[in-house]
Design an enzyme around this catalytic site. Structure first.
Site, PDB file in Angstrom:
ATOM      1  N   ASN A  89      31.173  25.964  36.281  1.00  0.00           N
ATOM      2  CA  ASN A  89      31.852  24.752  36.699  1.00  0.00           C
ATOM      3  C   ASN A  89      31.512  24.423  38.155  1.00  0.00           C
ATOM      4  OD1 ASN A  89      33.618  22.534  36.573  1.00  0.00           O
ATOM      5  ND2 ASN A  89      35.100  23.677  35.361  1.00  0.00           N
ATOM      6  N   HIS A 119      26.018  44.198  53.162  1.00  0.00           N
ATOM      7  CA  HIS A 119      25.655  44.541  54.536  1.00  0.00           C
ATOM      8  C   HIS A 119      26.029  45.993  54.821  1.00  0.00           C
ATOM      9  CE1 HIS A 119      24.844  40.330  55.434  1.00  0.00           C
ATOM     10  NE2 HIS A 119      25.853  40.083  54.629  1.00  0.00           N
ATOM     11  N   GLY A 146      38.934  30.085  37.905  1.00  0.00           N
ATOM     12  CA  GLY A 146      38.590  29.395  39.144  1.00  0.00           C
ATOM     13  C   GLY A 146      38.926  30.201  40.390  1.00  0.00           C
ATOM     14  N   THR A 169      36.352  44.008  42.765  1.00  0.00           N
ATOM     15  CA  THR A 169      35.691  44.986  43.621  1.00  0.00           C
ATOM     16  C   THR A 169      35.074  46.143  42.847  1.00  0.00           C
ATOM     17  OG1 THR A 169      37.737  46.244  43.920  1.00  0.00           O
ATOM     18  CG2 THR A 169      37.288  44.479  45.519  1.00  0.00           C
ATOM     19  N   ARG A 184      42.867  44.210  39.133  1.00  0.00           N
ATOM     20  CA  ARG A 184      43.255  45.423  38.387  1.00  0.00           C
ATOM     21  C   ARG A 184      43.443  45.047  36.930  1.00  0.00           C
ATOM     22  NH1 ARG A 184      44.029  48.909  42.391  1.00  0.00           N
ATOM     23  NH2 ARG A 184      45.221  48.377  44.231  1.00  0.00           N
TER      24      ARG A 184
END
Length: 186
Positions: A89, A119, A146, A169, A184
């Protein structure tokens, strides 16, 4: 330019190793992508077939029936593979310094960021300007709500759901629903 090991910065980048993004070859690739993005993002009102033709110019793979709604942003494009029937989208950002693969039938909501660029954690090394990438793989039939952010190196399994605004993550198992920051399993 080739380094002491005979490899280019682009070869290092694609291997997920530390590389210098200010390398002239990489800068030329980025400039070509920026020019392509201007064309692609101006194509919102064009027929789907014309937008598909533009996607095929720059992306590594674009499956049948895939839709990417402008505006769309990426680093290079040539590291992005989209399966059949993928939907991205408005406002999707993909930092594709290494491979980003999105499986068949996956739907990605507006404002989603998929970040393969990374990084160094060490401040002194980071200050040198070197960076690296970790591939992102998103399976088949995934729904990403979204505003979600997918961090470098994440694998999202088939049929998973990522809630809107989540920050992913870690890897997401197939069929799982994840929400929150950090995301989670529910």
């Amino acid at each position: 330019m080739r380094g002491s090991d005979g490899r280019t910065e682009k070869e290092r980048m694609l291997a997920g190793e530390l590389y210098d993004a200010s390398d002239p070859g990489l800068q030329a690739d980025a400039a070509a992508t920026m020019a392509w993005l201007v064309r692609y993002n101006a194509a919102l009102a064009m027929p789907a077939a014309e937008r598909r033709r533009l996607l095929l110019e720059r992306l590594a793979a674009v499956g049948e029936g895939t839709v990417v709604r402008p505006p769309f942003h990426c680093d290079y494009g040539f590291n992005i593979s989209l399966g059949a029937g993928v939907f991205l989208n408005f406002g999707c950002v993909i930092l594709d310094v290494v491979a980003v693969a999105i499986g068949d039938g996956t739907q990605i909501g507006p404002g989603v960021q998929i970040l393969a660029a990374d990084h160094p954690r060490d401040a002194a090394q980071r200050a040198t300007g070197l960076e690296f990438g970790r591939p992102v793989r998103i399976g088949r039939n995934v729904w990403i709500g979204g505003g979600a952010i997918i961090l470098p190196g994440v694998v999202i399994g088939d049929d998973a759901l990522v809630g809107a605004g989540s920050v992913v993550t870690r890897d997401v198992p197939s069929g799982a629903t994840v929400v929150g920051n950090p995301a989670r399993v529910r």
